[in-house]
Design an enzyme around this catalytic site. Structure first.
Site, PDB file in Angstrom:
ATOM      1  N   ASN A  42      60.597  76.914 -13.031  1.00  0.00           N
ATOM      2  CA  ASN A  42      61.228  76.843 -11.712  1.00  0.00           C
ATOM      3  C   ASN A  42      62.632  77.431 -11.784  1.00  0.00           C
ATOM      4  OD1 ASN A  42      61.799  74.477 -13.268  1.00  0.00           O
ATOM      5  ND2 ASN A  42      62.459  73.360 -11.450  1.00  0.00           N
ATOM      6  N   GLU A  44      65.917  77.447  -9.419  1.00  0.00           N
ATOM      7  CA  GLU A  44      66.533  76.901  -8.200  1.00  0.00           C
ATOM      8  C   GLU A  44      67.656  77.810  -7.699  1.00  0.00           C
ATOM      9  OE1 GLU A  44      67.467  72.782  -9.070  1.00  0.00           O
ATOM     10  OE2 GLU A  44      65.335  72.261  -8.933  1.00  0.00           O
ATOM     11  N   CYS A  53      58.986  77.678  -7.491  1.00  0.00           N
ATOM     12  CA  CYS A  53      58.370  76.759  -8.449  1.00  0.00           C
ATOM     13  C   CYS A  53      57.862  77.519  -9.680  1.00  0.00           C
ATOM     14  CB  CYS A  53      57.186  76.046  -7.807  1.00  0.00           C
ATOM     15  SG  CYS A  53      57.605  74.939  -6.460  1.00  0.00           S
ATOM     16  N   GLU A  55      54.930  77.412 -11.102  1.00  0.00           N
ATOM     17  CA  GLU A  55      53.585  77.977 -10.935  1.00  0.00           C
ATOM     18  C   GLU A  55      53.644  79.312 -10.208  1.00  0.00           C
ATOM     19  OE1 GLU A  55      54.768  75.024 -10.166  1.00  0.00           O
ATOM     20  OE2 GLU A  55      53.236  73.460 -10.167  1.00  0.00           O
ATOM     21  N   CYS A  90      52.887  71.499  -6.121  1.00  0.00           N
ATOM     22  CA  CYS A  90      53.170  71.249  -4.703  1.00  0.00           C
ATOM     23  C   CYS A  90      52.146  71.987  -3.832  1.00  0.00           C
ATOM     24  CB  CYS A  90      54.592  71.691  -4.358  1.00  0.00           C
ATOM     25  SG  CYS A  90      54.791  73.473  -4.183  1.00  0.00           S
ATOM     26  N   CYS A  93      52.353  75.859  -3.817  1.00  0.00           N
ATOM     27  CA  CYS A  93      51.783  76.457  -5.030  1.00  0.00           C
ATOM     28  C   CYS A  93      50.258  76.400  -5.010  1.00  0.00           C
ATOM     29  CB  CYS A  93      52.330  75.766  -6.274  1.00  0.00           C
ATOM     30  SG  CYS A  93      54.056  76.202  -6.583  1.00  0.00           S
TER      31      CYS A  93
HETATM   32  N1  THU Z   1      58.701  72.315  -8.645  1.00  0.00           N
HETATM   33  C1  THU Z   1      57.909  73.171  -9.360  1.00  0.00           C
HETATM   34  O1  THU Z   1      58.388  73.989 -10.160  1.00  0.00           O
HETATM   35  N2  THU Z   1      56.566  73.110  -9.156  1.00  0.00           N
HETATM   36  C2  THU Z   1      55.950  72.286  -8.265  1.00  0.00           C
HETATM   37  O2  THU Z   1      54.774  72.431  -8.018  1.00  0.00           O
HETATM   38  C3  THU Z   1      56.724  71.218  -7.625  1.00  0.00           C
HETATM   39  C4  THU Z   1      58.193  71.354  -7.694  1.00  0.00           C
HETATM   40  C5  THU Z   1      60.151  72.401  -8.834  1.00  0.00           C
HETATM   41  C6  THU Z   1      60.918  72.883  -7.636  1.00  0.00           C
HETATM   42  C7  THU Z   1      62.264  72.260  -7.854  1.00  0.00           C
HETATM   43  O3  THU Z   1      63.042  73.132  -8.664  1.00  0.00           O
HETATM   44  C8  THU Z   1      61.984  70.981  -8.627  1.00  0.00           C
HETATM   45  O4  THU Z   1      60.658  71.124  -9.129  1.00  0.00           O
HETATM   46  C9  THU Z   1      62.077  69.718  -7.804  1.00  0.00           C
HETATM   47  O5  THU Z   1      61.310  69.802  -6.661  1.00  0.00           O
END
Ligand code: THU
Length: 139
Positions: A42, A44, A53, A55, A90, A93
């Site tokens: 991920n 940000e 994310c 994935e 999520c 994704c």
């Molecule tokens: N996140 C992911 O990388 N994958 C997911 O499927 C769910 C959330 C990350 C996004 C963000 O940087 C952190 O997790 C918190 O939501």
């Protein structure tokens, strides 16, 4: 490629997460049908919504390299990079996965102590809207 090995690669990807805001570090290892593995973490952003994310990072890397056939993905995550439980993908994704993956695509959710659980695409996104289903005229 065993699920255990793919999960270890996801853990390696997680170490590269850029998550200064949520502190949740996530890693994904996407196994292509030809055996290649694409890693993602991920990433940000101060403006929050540009965050991507782990994935989707992996899928974007693979598809942009011309790869569209996939067999499995391993996902791990946790606060500060500590895996304390499963870290399911999520909804966004899941939909991106569905664009390129059939019902039998495997999702390995890595947990603590090397434990993992397996899901299929159809488990995690039943009754989905997809290119193969509803958008055939464009394919
Ligand atoms: N996140 C992911 O990388 N994958 C997911 O499927 C769910 C959330 C990350 C996004 C963000 O940087 C952190 O997790 C918190 O939501």
């Amino acid at each position: 490629m065993t699920p255990e090995k793919l999960i270890r690669l996801a853990e390696e990807a997680m170490t590269r997460a850029y998550a200064p805001y949520s502190r949740y570090c996530v890693g994904a290892a996407l196994l292509a049908a030809d055996g290649r593995v694409f890693l993602g973490c991920n990433i940000e952003n101060a403006a929050f919504s540009p965050t991507i994310c782990a994935e989707r990072t992996a899928f974007v890397k693979a598809v942009s390299e011309g790869v569209r056939d996939f067999s499995a993905i391993a996902i791990v995550g946790g606060k500060g990079g500590r895996i304390t439980g499963l870290f399911p993908p999520c909804g966004v994704c899941r939909q991106v996965m569905r664009e390129f993956c059939g019902d039998g695509f495997l999702i390995y959710l890595g947990g603590p102590d090397g434990k993992y659980e397996t899901r299929t695409m159809s488990d995690i996104l039943p009754d989905s809207f997809s290119a193969a289903g509803q958008m055939q005229e464009y394919c």
